[in-house]
Design an enzyme around this catalytic site. Structure first.
Site, PDB file in Angstrom:
ATOM      1  N   SER A  78       7.017  -0.405   5.513  1.00 24.86           N
ATOM      2  CA  SER A  78       6.223  -0.505   4.563  1.00 24.86           C
ATOM      3  C   SER A  78       5.127  -1.318   4.976  1.00 24.86           C
ATOM      4  O   SER A  78       4.935  -1.937   5.891  1.00 24.86           O
ATOM      5  CB  SER A  78       6.912  -1.551   3.377  1.00 24.86           C
ATOM      6  OG  SER A  78       8.132  -1.101   3.162  1.00 24.86           O
ATOM      7  N   VAL A  79       3.714  -0.755   4.302  1.00 25.98           N
ATOM      8  CA  VAL A  79       2.315  -1.056   4.778  1.00 25.98           C
ATOM      9  C   VAL A  79       1.974  -1.979   3.492  1.00 25.98           C
ATOM     10  O   VAL A  79       1.961  -1.607   2.294  1.00 25.98           O
ATOM     11  CB  VAL A  79       1.666   0.223   5.060  1.00 25.98           C
ATOM     12  CG1 VAL A  79      -0.009  -0.509   5.536  1.00 25.98           C
ATOM     13  CG2 VAL A  79       2.215   1.070   6.101  1.00 25.98           C
ATOM     14  N   GLY A 111       7.367   4.152   3.843  1.00 28.43           N
ATOM     15  CA  GLY A 111       7.792   5.200   4.478  1.00 28.43           C
ATOM     16  C   GLY A 111       9.386   4.839   4.926  1.00 28.43           C
ATOM     17  O   GLY A 111      10.005   3.979   4.833  1.00 28.43           O
ATOM     18  N   LEU A 164       0.901  -1.128   0.113  1.00 28.48           N
ATOM     19  CA  LEU A 164       0.004   0.107   0.033  1.00 28.48           C
ATOM     20  C   LEU A 164       0.743   1.289   0.076  1.00 28.48           C
ATOM     21  O   LEU A 164       0.510   2.290  -0.461  1.00 28.48           O
ATOM     22  CB  LEU A 164      -0.997   0.031   1.273  1.00 28.48           C
ATOM     23  CG  LEU A 164      -1.987  -1.063   1.343  1.00 28.48           C
ATOM     24  CD1 LEU A 164      -2.751  -1.104   2.542  1.00 28.48           C
ATOM     25  CD2 LEU A 164      -2.878  -0.825   0.201  1.00 28.48           C
ATOM     26  N   ASP A 176       3.290  14.372  13.603  1.00 29.88           N
ATOM     27  CA  ASP A 176       3.847  14.195  11.948  1.00 29.88           C
ATOM     28  C   ASP A 176       2.157  14.190  11.189  1.00 29.88           C
ATOM     29  O   ASP A 176       2.079  13.272  10.600  1.00 29.88           O
ATOM     30  CB  ASP A 176       4.333  12.786  11.956  1.00 29.88           C
ATOM     31  CG  ASP A 176       4.912  12.704  10.294  1.00 29.88           C
ATOM     32  OD1 ASP A 176       5.219  13.871   9.641  1.00 29.88           O
ATOM     33  OD2 ASP A 176       5.228  11.562   9.936  1.00 29.88           O
TER      34      ASP A 176
END
Length: 1017
Positions: free
Chosen positions: A715-716, A711, A708, A841
């Protein structure tokens, strides 16, 4: 041990007599008071060396420190004065047995626990001060038994609940201070029966509802402070009828309506503040006729309109006048300049104007105000030439802001007379001419900005005399000539903006001897090589040298600039190889080297591994790099392949040997590794852990098709878990930590720490975590969340033109609803969660949308947990460096300030502006000294539709909406309000930003206004 035994025996005696003195000793006052005092000492946790060490049997208790006995009854304790004794522990309930006690002072200690209800037995008590401790629970209703109480101060604790009705029976109460707690509910009407009350302080609680109209009963009241609550409704007119009331603070509430006329007739009034409310209406022409004692008037951040009445001259003692951010219009009356005692004059953020020289007469008249220190006239409609009389103002003047106006002409030539000036902001005007020679006299100046004017000429060498400067902004003018080398004398300089001028020649090497410099920008016609001395600026964070004529290579000494976050060297004549050291900068987020003459192989590490973080177009001689950049292969690749063929047998042999040794080692250490890496079952309490194999299966081996996003720290992947584990639903998002990245583990701990006890509709729900080892024996950490099927807010605001959402966009009502959701989440994080949390953030990519388009805030990898209800970050295990994301991070973070809730509000303000304009804060249009916030501020002064997202402006002009059609008037008003909201939240000064409560109220009103303006068909 003896003290504990004594307390135990005394406790048994008191329990048997319902906390009263046992009948066997009721006639012995000495035993009664001494045991109560020893009981008090026994419940404290101070060491024997403390100030109470002498509280023992060796001396009479009346001689003990802090103990005062009476004259008529020399053996009875009449006062305990133990304020600031550094006491910790609990307050003993047996103080309720000091039946002659008149004053109990325990302020400014570290006492915890609840306020003992037994204190209500002290019928002679006149003064009780427990302020500035850590007391919790509610205010005991039994306090109503202290019928002679005159002073009750429980302020600065952690008390909660409602104010008990029993306090209304304290008819002799003069001073009631309950501020800085967590008290809730409405202000009880029965408090207004306390006709002896002179001082009432309830500020910084959670009180709601309307102010009781029966405030008019408090005929002795002198000071009223209700600041920082959630009060709503109108200010009761009865307040203005109190004959002795002199000090009123109603700041930071949700009050509406107009200021009652009775307030303007209060001859006793010395201070009146309604800062940050929703008040409307006008100030009557004769408002100040009776206010001869008024010293402070603060009306800022409301919706007041009309003109400032000339009758203000009658309030001749005013030293603070703040009416900023309203809708006051017309010219500033001359009478404002006649306020001889004025110290702080703040008229900014209104519709006030000046067109002719006579409109500036108030400024000339201020020359007689010898105490003037703050003059804030920014963001109005002032025009024409600034009068030379500005130079005649008091030498005590420290702060001048005239930014965001339409002022023309030259800067007054004798501006240097204001020798104590520290802040001079002239941005966004139309000033012409050059810097006056007297400017070099301002040796106390810290900040100077003439950005985005029409100034020209040379920068005088004498600028090097301003050695206190830490911000110098000359961006967006027509200054010419060489940059003076004397700027190198400004050794305290943090930010230097020289961009978009006509400077020529090389950059003076002396500038880069300024070790404090963190920002340097210059878009000019500079030539020569980039100075190697630039490498001395080791705290430099942002470097803008684009659109110049620099030549040569990038100096190797720049490798020392480890703090760089943004580097733009585009559109120059630079050549040679691109150095690898940029790839080692851990915080470098953006590198633009485009349109130069670089050649050779492009590195692939660090920032070079992210195609969206670098720009290298216009360099035709580059090769290699990552595949996403589509550069040609380097010529050296062919011989490398031939060489590889000759070493393959050796490599295979070494790998085979290494594999055998590694396998033996893993077998020998497997048992030990299992013990050391096994996750704690309490790490995510209430969230059962899942295994690595479950996540592998759920994500199809962490396949690229399920990726998806990625960053800095992880990772997602989209996943589908079979069955249920705890509360796990089938569709999940799995964030896999990049453990090789420095700070990833701390990010993981920060996120788990922040979210494991959080429960809110608008927070991404953390389902569970995985702390395990993968199939290769490496550590593996992951966090599992609920899957958000509608993706991120960023993907809706900035859709991929080749993607599926090409024709989808959010209408205005949807955007307002999403902003409300995010505000609710922030309010919960800051004020209502188990512990206050700073997100650190907040940005559009971290706002995720579920199937119903409800927004959820996620990614808490930089989150900070607050302690002791402070608004400032307290160092904890989550010590990942606070940077946030470029464009969203608050400016004070760049100066090294700790994280705070104000920082989240700044990021929220930028998010609002991004949603309204459709532009990222890092948009390429904002790299020349112009920010997203300033871009919007300019639009608010001219054509608002010029800065609004085209999807919204097209919907306005063509009547196109996906869900409903709004009237043009309602929509324009809402757009303006939203843009102003974003500008207010992203104010440079943290304390000037709105609170979450104010944001929610503003958005709710905008939404209601939109719905009322819906055109029905």
């Amino acid at each position: 041990m003896g003290g504990v035994t004594l307390f135990f025996c005394f406790s048994l005696l008191c329990i048997c007599s319902n906390a009263q003195v046992p009948s066997g000793i009721s006639g012995n006052a000495t035993v009664q008071d001494e045991l109560a005092l020893l009981s008090f000492k026994s419940m404290l946790s101070s060491s024997p060396s403390s100030v109470l060490a002498s509280w023992n049997k060796s001396g009479h208790y009346c001689s003990w420190p802090g103990v005062v006995c009476g004259r008529r009854h020399p053996d009875r304790v009449v006062a305990l004065r133990l304020g600031s004794f550094n006491l910790s522990g609990h307050i003993s309930p047996f103080l309720g047995n000091l039946s002659f006690l008149q004053k109990l002072d325990l302020r400014n200690n570290q006492l915890v626990g609840q306020v003992p209800a037994e204190l209500g037995h002290l019928g002679r008590l006149q003064g009780l001060n427990l302020s500035t401790n850590f007391l919790q629970g509610s205010i005991p209703a039994a306090m109503g038994g202290c019928t002679n109480l005159k002073v009750l101060d429980l302020s600065s604790n952690k008390l909660q609940g409602e104010i008990p009705a029993e306090l209304g029976s304290l008819k002799d109460l003069i001073n009631l201070r309950l501020h800085k707690n967590g008290l809730s509910g409405e202000i009880p009407w029965y408090l207004t029966d306390l006709q002896s009350l002179r001082f009432l302080s309830l500020y910084e609680n959670r009180l709601s509802g309307a102010m009781p109209p029966t405030f008019g009963n408090l005929t002795s009241l002198q000071e009223l402070d209700l600041e920082g609550n959630m009060l709503s409704g109108a200010i009761p007119s009865s307040l203005g009828l109190l004959p002795s009331l002199s000090w009123i603070s109603l700041e930071n509430n949700n009050l509406s309506g107009s200021i009652p006329d009775s307030i303007w007739n209060m001859s006793s009034l010395t201070a009146f503040s309604v800062l940050n409310n929703q008040l409307s209406g006008t100030i009557p022409p004769g408002a100040f006729n009776a206010l001869h004692r008024l010293e402070s008037l603060i009306l800022s951040n409301n919706q007041l309109r009309g003109s400032i009445p000339p009758s203000i001259s009658n309030a001749s003692k005013i030293n603070v006048l703040q009416v900023s951010n309203n809708f006051f219009s017309g010219t500033v009356p001359l009478e404002v300049g006649n306020l001889g005692d004025i110290n702080w004059l703040q008229l900014s953020g209104n519709l006030l104007e000046a067109k002719e020289s006579k409109d500036w007469e108030f400024l000339t008249a201020l020359a007689n105000s010898s105490q003037l220190e703050f003059l804030l006239l920014g963001s109005c409609k002032f025009g024409g030439a600034l009068p030379e009389s500005l130079s005649n103002l008091s030498t005590s003047l420290r702060f001048i802001s005239l930014s965001h106006n339409a002022i023309s002409g030259s800067i007054p030539r004798d501006i240097g007379n204001l020798i104590n000036l520290q802040f001079l902001d002239l941005r966004f005007n139309s000033f012409t001419g050059s810097l006056p020679s007297s400017f070099s006299k301002l040796k106390n100046l810290h900040t100077f900005s003439v950005a985005l004017n029409k100034m020209s000429g040379l920068i005088p060498m004498a600028i090097g005399n301003l050695t206190e400067l830490n911000q110098l902004e000359l961006v967006g003018n027509s200054f010419s000539g060489m940059i003076p080398s004397t700027i190198g004398n400004l050794t305290k300089l943090v930010g230097l903006g020289l961009g978009s001028n006509n400077f020529t020649g090389p950059i003076p090497t002396e500038i880069f001897n300024i070790h404090t410099l963190s920002y340097f920008g210059s878009l000019n016609k500079l030539s020569g090589e980039i100075p190697s001395s630039l490498g001395e600026c080791q705290v430099l964070q942002n470097l803008y040298l684009q659109n110049n004529m620099f030549s040569g290579g990038i100096p190797s000494l720049l490798a020392q600039l480890k703090s760089l976050q943004i580097v733009d060297l585009s559109s120059n004549n630079l050549s040679g190889k691109i150095p690898t050291f940029f790839g080692t900068f851990r915080v470098l987020d953006y590198l633009n080297l485009s349109f130069n003459s670089f050649s050779g192989e492009l590195p692939t590490i660090g920032v070079f591994a992210n195609s969206s973080a670098i720009s290298i177009q216009g360099n035709s001689k580059l090769c290699g790099g990552i595949l996403d950049l589509h550069l040609p292969s380097c010529p050296s690749d062919v011989p490398k392949k031939k060489h590889m063929l000759s070493v393959i047998p050796i490599v295979i042999s070494l790998v085979a040997t290494g594999f055998i040794l590694a396998s033996v080692y893993m077998l020998l250490t497997w048992h030990k590794r299992k013990k050391t890496t096994a996750p704690s079952t309490t790490f995510m309490q209430g969230h059962p852990l899942v295994s690595y194999s479950q996540l592998v299966k759920a994500t199809d081996g962490f396949s690229a098709t399920n990726l998806l996003g990625s960053g800095t720290f992880g990772s997602v992947y989209k996943g589908k878990l079979e069955g249920h584990v705890g509360e796990i639903t089938n569709l999940v998002a799995v964030k896999v930590l990049k453990l090789q990245t420095p700070g990833a583990v701390k990010s993981f701990l920060a996120e788990c720490e922040a979210l494991r006890n959080m429960r809110h509709r608008n927070l991404v729900k953390i389902v569970t975590a995985c702390l395990s080892i993968d199939y290769s024996g490496n550590d593996f950490k992951a966090i599992v969340y609920d899957f958000m099927p509608s993706g991120s807010l960023e993907s809706w605001l900035h859709p991929d033109t080749n993607g599926q959402m090409e024709h989808q966009f959010l209408n205005l009502l949807e955007r307002v609803s999403i902003l409300l959701d995010v505000a609710f989440a922030l309010d919960y994080l800051h004020c209502h969660g188990p512990a206050p949390v700073i997100h650190c953030d907040l940005k559009s990519s971290n706002v995720l949308l579920d199937a119903d388009m409800v927004a959820h805030v996620g990614d808490f990898g930089l989150a900070k947990i607050l302690y002791e209800n402070s608004t400032v970050f307290h160092q904890s295990m989550s010590s990942v460096g606070v940077r946030g994301t470029i464009g969203y991070a608050a400016p004070e973070y760049g100066a090294g300030n700790m994280a705070s809730t104000h920082g989240d509000i700044y990021s929220y303000g930028i998010l609002v502006l991004e949603m309204m304009t459709g532009k990222r804060p890092t948009d390429s249009n904002f790299t020349r000294g112009l920010s997203l916030r300033e871009y919007v501020a300019l639009g608010l002064q001219g054509r608002v539709l010029d800065v609004v997202d085209t999807h919204l402006s097209m919907g306005l002009e063509n009547g196109l909406q996906t869900a409903c059609i709004f009237s043009p008037e309602a929509k324009i008003d809402s757009l303006i309000s939203l843009l102003r909201l974003g500008v207010s939240c992203s104010h440079e000064t943290p304390s000037s930003r709105m609170s979450t409560g104010e944001v929610m109220k503003e958005l709710h009103d905008i939404k209601e206004s939109l719905m009322q303006g819906t055109i029905t068909s």
